[in-house]
Design a protein around this motif. Structure first.
Motif, PDB file in Angstrom:
ATOM      1  N   ASN A  35       0.881  -1.171   0.000  1.00  0.00           N
ATOM      2  CA  ASN A  35       0.000   0.000   0.000  1.00  0.00           C
ATOM      3  C   ASN A  35       0.918   1.219   0.000  1.00  0.00           C
ATOM      4  O   ASN A  35       1.518   1.546   1.013  1.00  0.00           O
ATOM      5  CB  ASN A  35      -0.908  -0.012   1.234  1.00  0.00           C
ATOM      6  CG  ASN A  35      -2.007   1.007   1.162  1.00  0.00           C
ATOM      7  OD1 ASN A  35      -2.289   1.565   0.113  1.00  0.00           O
ATOM      8  ND2 ASN A  35      -2.635   1.278   2.300  1.00  0.00           N
ATOM      9  N   VAL A  36       1.043   1.878  -1.139  1.00  0.00           N
ATOM     10  CA  VAL A  36       2.030   2.927  -1.334  1.00  0.00           C
ATOM     11  C   VAL A  36       1.359   4.293  -1.453  1.00  0.00           C
ATOM     12  O   VAL A  36       0.332   4.420  -2.112  1.00  0.00           O
ATOM     13  CB  VAL A  36       2.857   2.653  -2.618  1.00  0.00           C
ATOM     14  CG1 VAL A  36       3.865   3.759  -2.876  1.00  0.00           C
ATOM     15  CG2 VAL A  36       3.544   1.302  -2.518  1.00  0.00           C
ATOM     16  N   ALA A  37       1.939   5.280  -0.823  1.00  0.00           N
ATOM     17  CA  ALA A  37       1.469   6.664  -0.944  1.00  0.00           C
ATOM     18  C   ALA A  37       2.625   7.541  -1.402  1.00  0.00           C
ATOM     19  O   ALA A  37       3.775   7.312  -1.034  1.00  0.00           O
ATOM     20  CB  ALA A  37       0.942   7.174   0.395  1.00  0.00           C
ATOM     21  N   THR A  38       2.292   8.543  -2.184  1.00  0.00           N
ATOM     22  CA  THR A  38       3.266   9.551  -2.581  1.00  0.00           C
ATOM     23  C   THR A  38       2.857  10.866  -1.936  1.00  0.00           C
ATOM     24  O   THR A  38       1.732  11.330  -2.126  1.00  0.00           O
ATOM     25  CB  THR A  38       3.313   9.715  -4.119  1.00  0.00           C
ATOM     26  OG1 THR A  38       3.694   8.458  -4.693  1.00  0.00           O
ATOM     27  CG2 THR A  38       4.297  10.803  -4.524  1.00  0.00           C
ATOM     28  N   VAL A  39       3.763  11.440  -1.171  1.00  0.00           N
ATOM     29  CA  VAL A  39       3.514  12.720  -0.523  1.00  0.00           C
ATOM     30  C   VAL A  39       4.314  13.774  -1.281  1.00  0.00           C
ATOM     31  O   VAL A  39       5.529  13.648  -1.432  1.00  0.00           O
ATOM     32  CB  VAL A  39       3.916  12.684   0.969  1.00  0.00           C
ATOM     33  CG1 VAL A  39       3.733  14.050   1.611  1.00  0.00           C
ATOM     34  CG2 VAL A  39       3.106  11.620   1.707  1.00  0.00           C
ATOM     35  N   THR A  40       3.621  14.789  -1.768  1.00  0.00           N
ATOM     36  CA  THR A  40       4.255  15.876  -2.501  1.00  0.00           C
ATOM     37  C   THR A  40       4.335  17.089  -1.585  1.00  0.00           C
ATOM     38  O   THR A  40       3.327  17.480  -0.986  1.00  0.00           O
ATOM     39  CB  THR A  40       3.441  16.225  -3.761  1.00  0.00           C
ATOM     40  OG1 THR A  40       3.328  15.046  -4.563  1.00  0.00           O
ATOM     41  CG2 THR A  40       4.127  17.329  -4.559  1.00  0.00           C
ATOM     42  N   VAL A  41       5.518  17.662  -1.455  1.00  0.00           N
ATOM     43  CA  VAL A  41       5.752  18.787  -0.551  1.00  0.00           C
ATOM     44  C   VAL A  41       6.155  20.014  -1.358  1.00  0.00           C
ATOM     45  O   VAL A  41       7.021  19.935  -2.226  1.00  0.00           O
ATOM     46  CB  VAL A  41       6.866  18.450   0.465  1.00  0.00           C
ATOM     47  CG1 VAL A  41       7.061  19.599   1.445  1.00  0.00           C
ATOM     48  CG2 VAL A  41       6.562  17.151   1.190  1.00  0.00           C
ATOM     49  N   THR A  42       5.516  21.142  -1.057  1.00  0.00           N
ATOM     50  CA  THR A  42       5.861  22.396  -1.715  1.00  0.00           C
ATOM     51  C   THR A  42       6.342  23.392  -0.664  1.00  0.00           C
ATOM     52  O   THR A  42       5.571  23.779   0.218  1.00  0.00           O
ATOM     53  CB  THR A  42       4.655  22.989  -2.466  1.00  0.00           C
ATOM     54  OG1 THR A  42       4.190  22.018  -3.416  1.00  0.00           O
ATOM     55  CG2 THR A  42       5.039  24.271  -3.197  1.00  0.00           C
ATOM     56  N   PRO A  43       7.618  23.778  -0.727  1.00  0.00           N
ATOM     57  CA  PRO A  43       8.126  24.775   0.217  1.00  0.00           C
ATOM     58  C   PRO A  43       7.789  26.190  -0.266  1.00  0.00           C
ATOM     59  O   PRO A  43       7.670  26.440  -1.467  1.00  0.00           O
ATOM     60  CB  PRO A  43       9.638  24.547   0.193  1.00  0.00           C
ATOM     61  CG  PRO A  43       9.897  24.043  -1.192  1.00  0.00           C
ATOM     62  CD  PRO A  43       8.682  23.254  -1.595  1.00  0.00           C
ATOM     63  N   SER A  44       7.605  27.088   0.666  1.00  0.00           N
ATOM     64  CA  SER A  44       7.419  28.511   0.366  1.00  0.00           C
ATOM     65  C   SER A  44       8.310  29.311   1.297  1.00  0.00           C
ATOM     66  O   SER A  44       8.517  28.924   2.449  1.00  0.00           O
ATOM     67  CB  SER A  44       5.970  28.939   0.569  1.00  0.00           C
ATOM     68  OG  SER A  44       5.124  28.255  -0.316  1.00  0.00           O
ATOM     69  N   ILE A  45       8.841  30.417   0.803  1.00  0.00           N
ATOM     70  CA  ILE A  45       9.696  31.264   1.629  1.00  0.00           C
ATOM     71  C   ILE A  45       9.182  32.698   1.592  1.00  0.00           C
ATOM     72  O   ILE A  45       8.703  33.170   0.565  1.00  0.00           O
ATOM     73  CB  ILE A  45      11.176  31.217   1.170  1.00  0.00           C
ATOM     74  CG1 ILE A  45      12.065  31.980   2.149  1.00  0.00           C
ATOM     75  CG2 ILE A  45      11.324  31.705  -0.247  1.00  0.00           C
ATOM     76  CD1 ILE A  45      13.547  31.753   1.958  1.00  0.00           C
ATOM     77  N   THR A  46       9.250  33.333   2.737  1.00  0.00           N
ATOM     78  CA  THR A  46       8.964  34.756   2.831  1.00  0.00           C
ATOM     79  C   THR A  46      10.235  35.422   3.342  1.00  0.00           C
ATOM     80  O   THR A  46      10.781  35.022   4.373  1.00  0.00           O
ATOM     81  CB  THR A  46       7.800  35.040   3.792  1.00  0.00           C
ATOM     82  OG1 THR A  46       6.653  34.335   3.326  1.00  0.00           O
ATOM     83  CG2 THR A  46       7.497  36.520   3.869  1.00  0.00           C
TER      84      THR A  46
END
Length: 86
Positions: free
Chosen positions: A63-74
């Motif tokens: 049972n596989v999941a893909t987690v996508t992460v988006t960084p943001s910088i201020t």
């Protein structure tokens, strides 16, 4: 954003928390993530680090999941999103 390590666990076993890091210094970095398979026991989305959770699998198949992460910088009042990381 630094690439976090993949984790493989068995049913009813805890995933370790995932703490996101970046080589970037200065400013404030935030992380938004999405999960494409909530049947593993992790919610569909969140912000910040991923907390520990118990993995689930009701089958004998992986049972596989893909987690996508988006960084943001201020920085200095200006915001920018980075490249998504899987």
């Amino acid at each position: 954003m630094d690439q976090p390590a993949d984790q493989v666990v068995c049913n009813n076993t805890s995933f370790l928390p995932t703490n996101f890091t970046s080589p970037t210094t200065g400013g404030t970095i935030t992380y938004a993530w999405t999960n494409n398979n909530t049947t593993v026991g992790l919610g569909a989305s969140g912000t910040g680090n991923i907390p520990a959770f118990v993995g689930t699998n009701a089958t004998n198949a992986p049972n596989v999941a893909t987690v996508t992460v988006t960084p943001s910088i201020t920085y200095a009042g200006t915001g920018s999103s980075g490249i998504s990381n899987l």
